[in-house]
Every structure is written in structure tokens, then in C-alpha cells.
Enzyme design. Structure first.
Site, PDB file in Angstrom:
ATOM      1  N   SER A  26      46.531  -0.632  12.134  1.00 57.71           N
ATOM      2  CA  SER A  26      47.599  -0.633  13.143  1.00 57.71           C
ATOM      3  C   SER A  26      48.757   0.239  12.718  1.00 57.71           C
ATOM      4  O   SER A  26      49.055   0.366  11.523  1.00 57.71           O
ATOM      5  CB  SER A  26      48.092  -2.079  13.336  1.00 57.71           C
ATOM      6  OG  SER A  26      49.323  -2.103  14.026  1.00 57.71           O
ATOM      7  N   PRO A  55      63.761  -9.886  17.356  1.00 62.45           N
ATOM      8  CA  PRO A  55      63.765  -9.618  15.915  1.00 62.45           C
ATOM      9  C   PRO A  55      62.433  -8.997  15.468  1.00 62.45           C
ATOM     10  O   PRO A  55      61.360  -9.419  15.913  1.00 62.45           O
ATOM     11  CB  PRO A  55      63.947 -11.010  15.289  1.00 62.45           C
ATOM     12  CG  PRO A  55      64.583 -11.845  16.358  1.00 62.45           C
ATOM     13  CD  PRO A  55      64.057 -11.307  17.665  1.00 62.45           C
ATOM     14  N   TYR A  78      51.299 -10.424   9.535  1.00 56.60           N
ATOM     15  CA  TYR A  78      50.257  -9.701  10.274  1.00 56.60           C
ATOM     16  C   TYR A  78      50.214  -8.247   9.789  1.00 56.60           C
ATOM     17  O   TYR A  78      49.147  -7.748   9.415  1.00 56.60           O
ATOM     18  CB  TYR A  78      50.550  -9.746  11.781  1.00 56.60           C
ATOM     19  CG  TYR A  78      49.823  -8.692  12.578  1.00 56.60           C
ATOM     20  CD1 TYR A  78      50.479  -7.511  12.952  1.00 56.60           C
ATOM     21  CD2 TYR A  78      48.496  -8.848  12.936  1.00 56.60           C
ATOM     22  CE1 TYR A  78      49.816  -6.524  13.663  1.00 56.60           C
ATOM     23  CE2 TYR A  78      47.834  -7.864  13.651  1.00 56.60           C
ATOM     24  CZ  TYR A  78      48.503  -6.701  14.008  1.00 56.60           C
ATOM     25  OH  TYR A  78      47.845  -5.719  14.710  1.00 56.60           O
ATOM     26  N   PHE A  88      36.876  -6.142  13.623  1.00 55.26           N
ATOM     27  CA  PHE A  88      38.036  -6.524  14.437  1.00 55.26           C
ATOM     28  C   PHE A  88      38.460  -7.956  14.161  1.00 55.26           C
ATOM     29  O   PHE A  88      39.548  -8.369  14.531  1.00 55.26           O
ATOM     30  CB  PHE A  88      37.699  -6.440  15.943  1.00 55.26           C
ATOM     31  CG  PHE A  88      37.457  -5.059  16.448  1.00 55.26           C
ATOM     32  CD1 PHE A  88      36.166  -4.614  16.725  1.00 55.26           C
ATOM     33  CD2 PHE A  88      38.518  -4.200  16.658  1.00 55.26           C
ATOM     34  CE1 PHE A  88      35.941  -3.340  17.217  1.00 55.26           C
ATOM     35  CE2 PHE A  88      38.295  -2.913  17.142  1.00 55.26           C
ATOM     36  CZ  PHE A  88      37.008  -2.489  17.422  1.00 55.26           C
ATOM     37  N   SER A 136      37.577 -17.955  18.228  1.00 50.84           N
ATOM     38  CA  SER A 136      38.825 -18.723  18.006  1.00 50.84           C
ATOM     39  C   SER A 136      39.966 -18.190  18.867  1.00 50.84           C
ATOM     40  O   SER A 136      40.957 -18.876  19.081  1.00 50.84           O
ATOM     41  CB  SER A 136      39.229 -18.616  16.522  1.00 50.84           C
ATOM     42  OG  SER A 136      39.549 -17.256  16.215  1.00 50.84           O
ATOM     43  N   ASN A 137      39.831 -16.942  19.338  1.00 50.77           N
ATOM     44  CA  ASN A 137      40.958 -16.359  20.073  1.00 50.77           C
ATOM     45  C   ASN A 137      40.506 -15.747  21.394  1.00 50.77           C
ATOM     46  O   ASN A 137      41.181 -14.891  21.953  1.00 50.77           O
ATOM     47  CB  ASN A 137      41.646 -15.298  19.194  1.00 50.77           C
ATOM     48  CG  ASN A 137      43.028 -14.964  19.729  1.00 50.77           C
ATOM     49  OD1 ASN A 137      43.642 -15.788  20.418  1.00 50.77           O
ATOM     50  ND2 ASN A 137      43.493 -13.753  19.482  1.00 50.77           N
ATOM     51  N   LYS A 172      47.311  -5.946   7.471  1.00 48.74           N
ATOM     52  CA  LYS A 172      46.741  -4.633   7.840  1.00 48.74           C
ATOM     53  C   LYS A 172      46.852  -3.679   6.657  1.00 48.74           C
ATOM     54  O   LYS A 172      45.908  -2.970   6.305  1.00 48.74           O
ATOM     55  CB  LYS A 172      47.469  -4.048   9.054  1.00 48.74           C
ATOM     56  CG  LYS A 172      47.204  -4.778  10.365  1.00 48.74           C
ATOM     57  CD  LYS A 172      45.722  -4.779  10.730  1.00 48.74           C
ATOM     58  CE  LYS A 172      45.456  -5.454  12.066  1.00 48.74           C
ATOM     59  NZ  LYS A 172      44.007  -5.563  12.352  1.00 48.74           N
ATOM     60  N   TYR A 196      45.787   1.987  15.182  1.00 51.00           N
ATOM     61  CA  TYR A 196      46.048   1.984  16.631  1.00 51.00           C
ATOM     62  C   TYR A 196      47.544   1.931  16.868  1.00 51.00           C
ATOM     63  O   TYR A 196      48.247   1.218  16.148  1.00 51.00           O
ATOM     64  CB  TYR A 196      45.491   0.732  17.308  1.00 51.00           C
ATOM     65  CG  TYR A 196      44.099   0.329  16.983  1.00 51.00           C
ATOM     66  CD1 TYR A 196      43.720  -1.004  17.149  1.00 51.00           C
ATOM     67  CD2 TYR A 196      43.150   1.218  16.519  1.00 51.00           C
ATOM     68  CE1 TYR A 196      42.428  -1.425  16.863  1.00 51.00           C
ATOM     69  CE2 TYR A 196      41.856   0.807  16.232  1.00 51.00           C
ATOM     70  CZ  TYR A 196      41.505  -0.509  16.398  1.00 51.00           C
ATOM     71  OH  TYR A 196      40.229  -0.932  16.110  1.00 51.00           O
ATOM     72  N   PHE A 197      47.980   2.529  17.918  1.00 50.13           N
ATOM     73  CA  PHE A 197      49.368   2.341  18.329  1.00 50.13           C
ATOM     74  C   PHE A 197      49.401   1.140  19.268  1.00 50.13           C
ATOM     75  O   PHE A 197      49.011   0.042  18.843  1.00 50.13           O
ATOM     76  CB  PHE A 197      49.934   3.681  18.808  1.00 50.13           C
ATOM     77  CG  PHE A 197      50.218   4.525  17.573  1.00 50.13           C
ATOM     78  CD1 PHE A 197      49.180   5.022  16.794  1.00 50.13           C
ATOM     79  CD2 PHE A 197      51.522   4.731  17.130  1.00 50.13           C
ATOM     80  CE1 PHE A 197      49.420   5.714  15.605  1.00 50.13           C
ATOM     81  CE2 PHE A 197      51.769   5.437  15.945  1.00 50.13           C
ATOM     82  CZ  PHE A 197      50.726   5.914  15.193  1.00 50.13           C
ATOM     83  N   LEU A 201      53.732  -6.650  25.803  1.00 52.24           N
ATOM     84  CA  LEU A 201      54.417  -6.232  27.032  1.00 52.24           C
ATOM     85  C   LEU A 201      53.508  -6.203  28.254  1.00 52.24           C
ATOM     86  O   LEU A 201      53.826  -6.817  29.285  1.00 52.24           O
ATOM     87  CB  LEU A 201      55.041  -4.839  26.829  1.00 52.24           C
ATOM     88  CG  LEU A 201      55.735  -4.239  28.071  1.00 52.24           C
ATOM     89  CD1 LEU A 201      56.909  -5.097  28.508  1.00 52.24           C
ATOM     90  CD2 LEU A 201      56.189  -2.810  27.774  1.00 52.24           C
TER      91      LEU A 201
END
Ligand code: WQD
Length: 343
Positions: free
Chosen positions: A127, A299, A152, A83, A36-37, A156, A180-181, A203
Site C-alpha cells: 500500500s 487524525p 495497519y 491479499f 472473516s471480512n 504493510k 496500491y494507492f 470515502l
């Protein structure tokens, strides 16, 4: 005798890199993904990098109990790495029910299949977002989880709790949550990497797409934060280093080396890096000039977060090794591969 690891969401960005490292460490891997992603690009990359064309692949939705149960019938699963989840922070704010239903239901479904199969070692992809805006830095695994700032992030936290309580029920499930970072970069082969759909939220893909000309200009969200250069600080962890942490955690679980039946580890470098430092390191590492502008804060962003990874270093025998410049070179090589501009 080799052990078999089921990787749900294993055709995705982190899942595919983990599949590579597991296979190269001698594990058999079964991949389940509903696509799906993502598309098959990364899974095809896994087969090319490992030379294994026979990796079992199930195109299934992990919310479908019958489909998941079939995998446990057809393979002896020694460990499960989950995952399969939606992961776009902004989208989760707009569509909370989609996120709660998918991310919680899929995890509970795979846990149910594992328990129904006599138990299993379960590794959950968590996360650093669970820490929110931390009171003190770096964060350790004992740093308090803050109220989630997005659905989201809430999923987690909830999945960590679901795993912990399932372990406590004593039904044969042992659990590890890896927090995870910021996962970044691509496999050194440039045959698998991040494949964001549409406009990237994160990013690094926005940086590489700007550098290759797919995006006009990178907006840096805020230069007035209380940090050395005014931009946010994050702990950018190379995806291959991150994948190796999963291999170490699976080995610990299968090898019976866990000290408790439910364990949590921060997977980060322990080094904070600013957005501007990312831009400058990317430009220097790749010899490209990036078009960017300062823009208002986004935000929901926290000012800074980075890991104290010493528990993972000590207990998993794992440490982030790749230099940031190498990671950013790998991200650029992947973007050029996608554009058909391999060197
Ligand atoms: C990093 C920094 C932005 C884009 C989130 C989730 C985390 C994990 C990774 C899923 C921030 C700045 C970004 C841009 C920018 N989840 N930025 N311009 O928000 O730290 O973490 O993604 O994979 O759980 O919380 O990652 O890459 O979006 O942002 O200036 O175009 O880069 O403001 O300071 P984030 P990010």
C-alpha cells in the site's frame, strides 16, 4: 499449458477482481479465504462474470499452516497473490495485536508453505500508506518509507521486509510488492465490488451509501489543507485497472522477466484528485445530488499522496485506463445492485 495462481483473500474486494482478470487472461485460479471480512457475494460474482462454476475455493485461515500446505499438495501453484489481511486503519490503532498477529502470521505461513513446496512466485498486496506524509510528490518506488502512522501501515512495511529477506535467502521465492494507492470502484458488470462491513471507513463506499440513502450525510474530513480546494488529495485507482496490474506482474514473474528477484511497483494513476472533486465528479457522472458537510480533519490523514507510476508503466506494460467518472459510475451501479435497484 495454463498456470495456476493461488489468491489468498480472493473472496474479498480486490482479490475477487483480480481473480476475474486472471481467469480472463487464461490462468487457473485457486481461492483461499477465511470469510472473516466478507461474504460469498463477490466470489459468486466471479463465477458469474467468468462463467466458471468450478473455481476451487478453500475456506481456510491463512495462519493455519496445515490448511495452506494442503493447497500446495493438491495444486501445482505457479504464483501466489496474498491479499488475506485485515485492512481497517482505524481498527488497527484500537487493536494493534490483532493486526500484527493476523497480517504477519498469515503472510509468513503462506511464504513458509511456498518455500516448503520448492519455491514460488509471490506477489504481496502492499500500500502507498508505506510512504506516509511524503517529502515530495509524486512518490516513486525509491521515495523513502516513513514511520507507519498505524499498525495497519506498519504490517504493510513489515510484510515487504519479510518478503525481501525471504527472497534474499535464496530458498526459491521470488517476490513482487505492488503498492496500491486508493482502490475504488466496482466491476463493470456490477456483480462484484466493495462490501464494507458496518460504517464505511473509506470515502467511496461512504459516498455511494449516502447517495442511496443508507447514510444521512457525507462528512468531508477537513477543508483547510494546503491544497487547491482545501481537501485532501489522493490517487484513486480503479479496481479493474488495479486487477490488471496483478495479471501483468504475475506474467512477468512466471515468464522469468523480472530484473531482480524482489521488485516493487507503484500502482496508481499518477493523477491527484481531491475529496471535493470526487464528490462533484460523482454527482455529475450519476446525476445525483450528494448531501455532504465540512467536518474536522481526521487524525492520521496525510494531506496529499499520489504515484509516479512510470516504472509499472514501463516494466509491467501496464497503465491505468479507466476514467474517474466511469469508475464512480461503476461504484454507483454496484451500490444500486446491492440495494436491489439494478437499472
Ligand atoms: C480518502 C480521503 C479522507 C471518508 C486508506 C489506507 C490505504 C487503503 C485505502 C485499505 C481522505 C477522506 C474519507 C469519509 C472523507 N487501505 N474521507 N470522508 O485514508 O486515503 O487510505 O484506505 O484499503 O492503505 O491508508 O482512504 O478512502 O479512507 O480516505 O472526507 O467519510 O477521503 O479524509 O482524505 P485513505 P479513505
Amino acid at each position: 499449458m495454463s498456470h495456476t495462481v493461488l489468491v489468498t483473500g480472493g473472496a474479498g474486494y480486490i482479490g475477487s477482481h483480480v481473480a476475474v482478470e486472471l481467469i480472463e487472461a487464461g490462468y487457473e485460479v485457486v481461492v483461499a479465504d477465511n470469510m472473516s471480512n466478507c461474504d460469498m457475494t463477490c466470489f459468486e460474482g466471479v463465477k458469474k462474470v467468468t462463467g466458471r462454476s468450478d473455481i476451487p475455493f478453500y475456506k481456510i485461515d491463512c495462519c493455519d499452516a496445515e490448511s495452506v500446505a494442503r493447497i500446495f499438495k493438491e495444486y501445482r501453484i505457479d504464483a501466489l497473490i496474498h491479499f488475506a489481511a485485515f485492512k481497517a486503519v482505524g481498527e488497527s490503532v484500537a487493536e494493534p495485536l490483532k493486526y500484527f498477529r493476523n497480517n504477519l502470521d498469515s503472510f509468513m505461513t503462506v511464504l513458509g508453505a511456498a518455500a516448503g513446496n520448492g519455491g514460488c512466485n509471490v506477489l504481496f498486496s502492499s500500500s502507498a500508506t508505506v510512504y506516509g506524509e511524503a517529502d515530495s510528490l509524486p512518490v516513486t518506488e525509491n521515495s523513502p518509507r516513513k514511520p507507519a502512522t498505524s499498525p495497519y501501515g506498519a504490517t504493510k512495511q513489515m510484510c515487504e521486509d519479510i518478503l525481501e529477506h525471504t527472497v534474499k535467502a535464496g530458498i526459491g521465492i521470488k517476490g513482487t510488492a505492488l503498492r496500491y494507492f486508493n482502490p475504488v470502484g466496482a466491476h463493470p458488470s456490477a456483480l462484484l465490488g466493495e462490501l464494507p462491513r458496518g460504517v464505511p471507513n473509506n470515502l467511496i463506499p461512504y459516498v455511494t451509501q449516502t447517495a442511496i440513502g443508507k447514510r444521512e450525510c457525507l462528512s468531508i474530513f477537513g477543508d483547510d489543507y494546503p491544497t487547491p480546494d482545501g481537501t485532501c488529495l489522493r490517487d484513486y485507482i480503479d479496481v479493474t485497472d488495479l486487477a490488471k496490474a496483478h495479471v501483468a506482474a504475475v506474467g512477468r514473474m512466471i515468464g522469468g522477466k523480472m530484473k531482480r528477484d524482489y521488485e516493487i511497483f507503484n500502482i496508481g494513476t499518477g493523477t491527484p484528485v481531491s475529496v471535493l472533486e470526487i464528490v462533484r465528479t460523482f454527482e455529475q457522472a450519476n446525476g445525483v445530488k450528494l448531501n455532504y458537510r465540512m467536518a474536522p480533519r481526521r487524525p492520521g490523514d496525510v494531506t496529499a499522496i499520489w504515484a509516479d507510476p512510470s516504472l509499472a508503466n514501463r516494466e509491467l506494460g501496464w497503465k491505468a485506463e479507466r476514467r474517474l467518472s466511469d469508475t464512480l459510475e461503476s461504484a454507483w451501479a454496484w451500490e444500486r445492485h446491492l440495494a436491489g435497484k439494478d437499472d
